[in-house]
Structure formats: C-alpha cells, structure tokens
Design an enzyme around this catalytic site. Sequence first.
Site, mmCIF file in Angstrom:
data_model
loop_
_atom_site.group_PDB
_atom_site.id
_atom_site.type_symbol
_atom_site.label_atom_id
_atom_site.label_comp_id
_atom_site.label_asym_id
_atom_site.label_seq_id
_atom_site.Cartn_x
_atom_site.Cartn_y
_atom_site.Cartn_z
ATOM 1 N N LYS A 1 -9.803 16.093 -0.145
ATOM 2 C CA LYS A 1 -8.422 16.345 0.453
ATOM 3 C C LYS A 1 -7.338 17.229 -0.441
ATOM 4 O O LYS A 1 -6.716 17.997 0.068
ATOM 5 C CB LYS A 1 -7.701 14.748 0.074
ATOM 6 N N LYS B 1 -9.028 8.992 -9.167
ATOM 7 C CA LYS B 1 -8.538 7.833 -8.497
ATOM 8 C C LYS B 1 -8.871 6.721 -9.539
ATOM 9 O O LYS B 1 -9.841 6.802 -10.410
ATOM 10 C CB LYS B 1 -9.438 7.311 -7.313
ATOM 11 N N THR C 1 3.162 10.635 2.973
ATOM 12 C CA THR C 1 2.087 10.172 3.461
ATOM 13 C C THR C 1 2.189 10.029 4.751
ATOM 14 O O THR C 1 1.566 10.476 5.908
ATOM 15 C CB THR C 1 1.280 9.139 2.697
ATOM 16 N N ASP D 1 -0.938 3.950 -4.971
ATOM 17 C CA ASP D 1 -1.853 3.793 -3.957
ATOM 18 C C ASP D 1 -1.651 2.390 -3.319
ATOM 19 O O ASP D 1 -0.449 1.994 -3.771
ATOM 20 C CB ASP D 1 -3.045 3.927 -4.162
HETATM 21 P P1 NDP Z 1 0.939 -0.542 0.372
HETATM 22 O O1 NDP Z 1 0.582 -1.596 -0.896
HETATM 23 O O2 NDP Z 1 2.150 0.105 0.443
HETATM 24 O O3 NDP Z 1 0.523 -1.146 1.446
HETATM 25 C C1 NDP Z 1 -0.832 -1.675 2.171
HETATM 26 C C2 NDP Z 1 -0.561 -2.315 3.312
HETATM 27 O O4 NDP Z 1 -2.161 -2.369 3.887
HETATM 28 C C3 NDP Z 1 -0.048 -3.579 3.465
HETATM 29 O O5 NDP Z 1 0.547 -3.729 4.669
HETATM 30 C C4 NDP Z 1 -1.225 -4.431 3.208
HETATM 31 O O6 NDP Z 1 -0.995 -5.757 3.752
HETATM 32 C C5 NDP Z 1 -2.119 -3.741 4.200
HETATM 33 N N1 NDP Z 1 -3.551 -3.856 3.218
HETATM 34 C C6 NDP Z 1 -4.090 -3.572 2.284
HETATM 35 N N2 NDP Z 1 -5.221 -4.242 1.915
HETATM 36 C C7 NDP Z 1 -5.677 -4.692 2.990
HETATM 37 C C8 NDP Z 1 -6.800 -5.850 3.401
HETATM 38 N N3 NDP Z 1 -7.901 -5.511 2.536
HETATM 39 N N4 NDP Z 1 -6.754 -6.019 4.487
HETATM 40 C C9 NDP Z 1 -5.980 -6.085 5.605
HETATM 41 N N5 NDP Z 1 -4.565 -5.399 5.094
HETATM 42 C C10 NDP Z 1 -4.545 -4.560 3.962
HETATM 43 O O7 NDP Z 1 -0.239 0.665 0.275
HETATM 44 P P2 NDP Z 1 -0.124 2.233 0.959
HETATM 45 O O8 NDP Z 1 0.921 2.261 2.054
HETATM 46 O O9 NDP Z 1 0.433 3.257 -0.109
HETATM 47 O O10 NDP Z 1 -1.445 2.726 1.200
HETATM 48 C C11 NDP Z 1 -2.131 2.384 2.396
HETATM 49 C C12 NDP Z 1 -3.419 3.127 2.730
HETATM 50 O O11 NDP Z 1 -2.986 4.642 2.677
HETATM 51 C C13 NDP Z 1 -4.395 3.149 1.762
HETATM 52 O O12 NDP Z 1 -5.789 3.155 2.357
HETATM 53 C C14 NDP Z 1 -4.097 4.067 0.918
HETATM 54 O O13 NDP Z 1 -5.391 4.453 0.026
HETATM 55 C C15 NDP Z 1 -3.912 5.503 1.774
HETATM 56 N N6 NDP Z 1 -3.005 6.471 1.036
HETATM 57 C C16 NDP Z 1 -1.847 6.159 0.470
HETATM 58 C C17 NDP Z 1 -1.125 7.299 -0.136
HETATM 59 C C18 NDP Z 1 0.131 7.058 -0.634
HETATM 60 O O14 NDP Z 1 0.934 7.878 -1.032
HETATM 61 N N7 NDP Z 1 0.519 5.730 -1.028
HETATM 62 C C19 NDP Z 1 -1.442 8.368 0.163
HETATM 63 C C20 NDP Z 1 -2.748 8.676 1.006
HETATM 64 C C21 NDP Z 1 -3.495 7.706 1.486
HETATM 65 P P3 NDP Z 1 -0.796 -6.914 2.757
HETATM 66 O O15 NDP Z 1 0.584 -6.563 1.848
HETATM 67 O O16 NDP Z 1 -0.957 -8.186 3.603
HETATM 68 O O17 NDP Z 1 -2.178 -6.621 1.840
HETATM 69 O O1 2IT Z 2 -5.023 8.697 -1.589
HETATM 70 C C1 2IT Z 2 -3.919 9.361 -2.106
HETATM 71 O O2 2IT Z 2 -3.883 10.798 -1.597
HETATM 72 C C2 2IT Z 2 -2.968 8.796 -2.801
HETATM 73 N N1 2IT Z 2 -2.918 7.542 -3.022
HETATM 74 C C3 2IT Z 2 -1.724 9.679 -3.249
HETATM 75 C C4 2IT Z 2 -2.234 10.473 -4.610
HETATM 76 C C5 2IT Z 2 -1.307 11.391 -5.220
HETATM 77 O O3 2IT Z 2 -1.842 11.755 -6.370
HETATM 78 O O4 2IT Z 2 -0.197 11.568 -4.840
#
Ligand code: NDP
Ligand code: 2IT
Length: 448
Positions: free
Chosen positions: A117, A129, A213, A169
């Site tokens: 990525k 990570k 994101t 994350d």
């Molecule tokens: P958050 O913690 O802000 O939100 C996660 C969301 O996903 C919540 O609504 C949560 O629900 C739900 N969730 C998490 N785990 C589970 C599970 N096992 N089963 C069902 N629902 C689940 O995280 P992010 O939004 O930051 O991250 C979401 C995804 O995006 C991840 O895969 C992360 O790796 C990816 N990502 C994040 C980035 C970032 O900048 N933050 C960048 C790139 C990718 P609940 O509250 O009920 O657990």
């Molecule tokens: O999965 C991802 O790319 C992230 N959680 C963000 C990583 C970062 O260093 O901003």
Amino acid sequence: MEKLDDALQEHYATVLSRNPGEREFHQAVLEVLESLGPVVHKHPEYLHQAVIERLCEPERQLIFRVPWTDDQGRVQINRAFRVEFNSALGPYKGGLRFHPSVYLGIVKFLGFEQIFKNALTGLPIGGAKGGSDFDPKGRSDAEIMRFCQSMMTELYRHLGEYTDVPAGDIGVGQREIGYLFGQYKRITNRYESGVLTGKGLAYGGSQVRTEATGYGTVFFTEEMLATRGESLSGRRVIVSGSGNVAIYAAEKAIQLGAHVVACSDSSGYVVDEDGLDLALLRQVKEVDRQRVSVYADQRPNATFVEGGQVWDVPCEVALPCATQNELDGAAAKVLIDQGVRAVAEGANMPCTPDATRLFQEAGVLFAPGKAANAGGVATSSLEMQQNASRDSWSFEHTEQRLQEIMVGVHGRCAAAADEYGQPGNYVAGANISSFLRVADAMLSLGVV
Ligand code: NDP
Ligand code: 2IT
C-alpha cells in the site's frame, strides 16, 4: 483470482510452514503471490535475489507485555506487537490496532499489506503494523491513557521519525495518539512531531488526516467508475462499520451526490432511507462513543437490524470499511444479485478470496484495500512532510494533494494491469505495481 504460479508454490509453502496458525497472514501473502507469476517470469532476477522470501520475512518483530492499572485498582496485563516489515522505501510506517482479536497473525497480515500500500502511494514510506489485544470498549478515558502510556514506555525505544512512525487503526484514533505522543515526548525529552501521525491539529497534526482514508476510498471509487463513464452522483451506497473510515467515506460520497443509506458496527446495521445524517452519526460514534443502534433511535425512518449483515441492503456501490473478512462469498452473491456495480475496500482485506473472485467474475469494479484505502497513510506521509518542514497546510491544499495521490494510485494500478494483460483487474494491478517498486529498491540496496 489467479492460480498460484508453479515458480511461487515453494515460497508460499515456506510461508505456511514458517508461520503456523497465522491464517490472515497466509491469506494476505497468497493474494499477492497469485498476482506475481507473470512478473517473476519476466524478471527472474527477483527470484535469484530471494526478493519474495525476504519480503515475506519481517525485518523485525517485537512482542511485549503491557501492564496497567484499571479504575478499580486491579493490575491488567495485555500483549502488544510491532512488526517492522520492510524499510526499503522509507521508515517503517503503519498503524496501531487495539482490539481483543489482535495476535501476531493479524499484525503480520496488516504489516505485509502495508508494504505494498505504502509503495503504491509513490511516497517514501516503508511498511509496519502494531497493536494490542487490549479492548478499549467500556474503558474510561483514564484507563485508555494509562494503557497508552504503558505501551509507549516500551515502544518508544523502537520508534523515531527516521525509524518507525506509527499511527491509528481500529480502536486507535486521535485521543490515543495524543496519549502516546505525550508519553513519547516525556520519556525522550524531545518534541519529535514526526514520530507519530494522526495527531491533533493543536500539536502537529495535519488537516484532512482524520478524513483521509474514507475520502481517499471514495476518490478511488470515483476514478474506477469514470473508466466506465459513470460516477457516484445519484448512486445508492452502503458502508460497513461506523468508525473513522466509514464515517468519512460516507461524508465524501454524500458530497459527491450519492445517497448513502446504511452503515453498521459489530452489533448490527442501520438502514436510513432518508440518507445518513452525518452530523448525528458523528455525535453518536465520535463524541458519545455509542452503538450504532442509538443513531436509529433518533431518526424517524431509520431501522436497526440487530446481528444482521449490512450486505443484505440493496445498493449500487458497497464500501466495506469495518474489518478483515467481513464480506464473504454468500454476501457477495447477494450484492451481485441486487445489482452492485462497484466495491471498494476501505478496510484492510474485508472481502474473503471467494467474494473477490465472485465480484471479478461478475464484472463488478473491485478495488482492493491496499489501493483504495491508501489515502490514510498517504496523508500520514503528508503530515510527516509538514512536521519536517515545521509547516502546516490548509484543508483545501491537503485535500487537493490527497486527491492527486489517489488519482496516481488508481493510474498505477490500471497501468500495471494493462501492461500485464489484465485490464480492469485492480487486484493484479495493485500487487504488481507495488511489488515492482519495492523489489527494485530492495535489489538496489543489496542483501540487507
Ligand atoms: P474504527 O475503530 O474507527 O472503526 C472500526 C469499525 O469497524 C467500528 O464500527 C467497529 O464496530 C467495526 N468493527 C471492528 N472490528 C469488527 C469486528 N471484528 N466485527 C464487526 N465490526 C467490527 O477503525 P477504522 O475506521 O480506523 O478502521 C476500519 C478499517 O479500516 C480497518 O480494517 C483498518 O485496518 C482500515 N484502515 C484504517 C485506516 C485509518 O486511517 N484509520 C487506514 C486504512 C485502513 P465496533 O465499534 O462494534 O467494534
Ligand atoms: O491501514 C492503514 O493504512 C492505517 N491504519 C494507516 C497507517 C498510517 O500510518 O497512517
């Protein structure tokens, strides 16, 4: 999806035997290797120089105990990880996840994906990570702070703006990054802004990092749709999750004229035929840290389906933004039968291999996470750039940079897919384009 080329079978078998039980890591490696057959035939030097074996073996893996005291005075013990996977392109870069499901296999799948990525962004960042099996749900602010401080008390010695730069994350957002940065600063006696990204705007954070994101995923989706003369405007969209990525994917889709009607969390999903009210969703999830059902309680035409799968809601564009393997083959069939035209992974590896294959066979535009969600880490890199020059850019300028980067990511994926005879296959394009960048850097750096 491709079949694994004979030249790579042995490499995959080695990954399986060297990393027993790490299911998600195996899945992530296989998905990349399946795209690389034609590449290693064209460039046998990558095999001669053991580039694949080196890429599959992290440069460094840290596992440590995090002791902390809860509000009742009981001592709690968690396990934390940092996997510094590959630094050919720049300092290790990637988020920290706090979730009870975190174990080495999850951190390694995420770290492995992060290498490719980060390469796709075109920016100078390596892949890493980390995280912990700490469960933040129901924990007080003070407990979160003590946990973050204890984690950083070990982690700090492995970090640095030129060494390893974590971010957020799942379960780690601006609040946690603040506590981690505060402790890093205290221990090291250095105001080293560029050691963490996703910081608050008051102390070195970047505009648009919070939104990046989700916004980036939607920019990528818009680029994919444009290849078919389509756009998001007027489209019916669903997102899964209701965290950082989901909220801002929904926001940008709405700004581009889409009708976003559903989101979810681990308790179930909400359908709001009036279109999601983003201000209310943000209040419920970001400020009150409540379940998504609380949103439905406050909207006249919204319903909450407990325990259900959001993929049952008919849509034209689906944006999985929650977690790995949340969308399986059965869910993909439902989406296809109900007319989905594009799927972009805001989360990391949310679609199972079966689901991905079904989308591709049905001609659905499909964007893998390592391309579609690269806007988050790309904007982290812009945050590092601002920190290094002691500058801060406007929202408009930063968003413009993000959009250009996502157009670039899309272009690189599309070009590599074309070059290797698989036009429109963004999975192959993302894997090949990013592999070539990392592999060439590794060859240049010698056997290290
Ligand atoms: P958050 O913690 O802000 O939100 C996660 C969301 O996903 C919540 O609504 C949560 O629900 C739900 N969730 C998490 N785990 C589970 C599970 N096992 N089963 C069902 N629902 C689940 O995280 P992010 O939004 O930051 O991250 C979401 C995804 O995006 C991840 O895969 C992360 O790796 C990816 N990502 C994040 C980035 C970032 O900048 N933050 C960048 C790139 C990718 P609940 O509250 O009920 O657990
Ligand atoms: O999965 C991802 O790319 C992230 N959680 C963000 C990583 C970062 O260093 O901003």
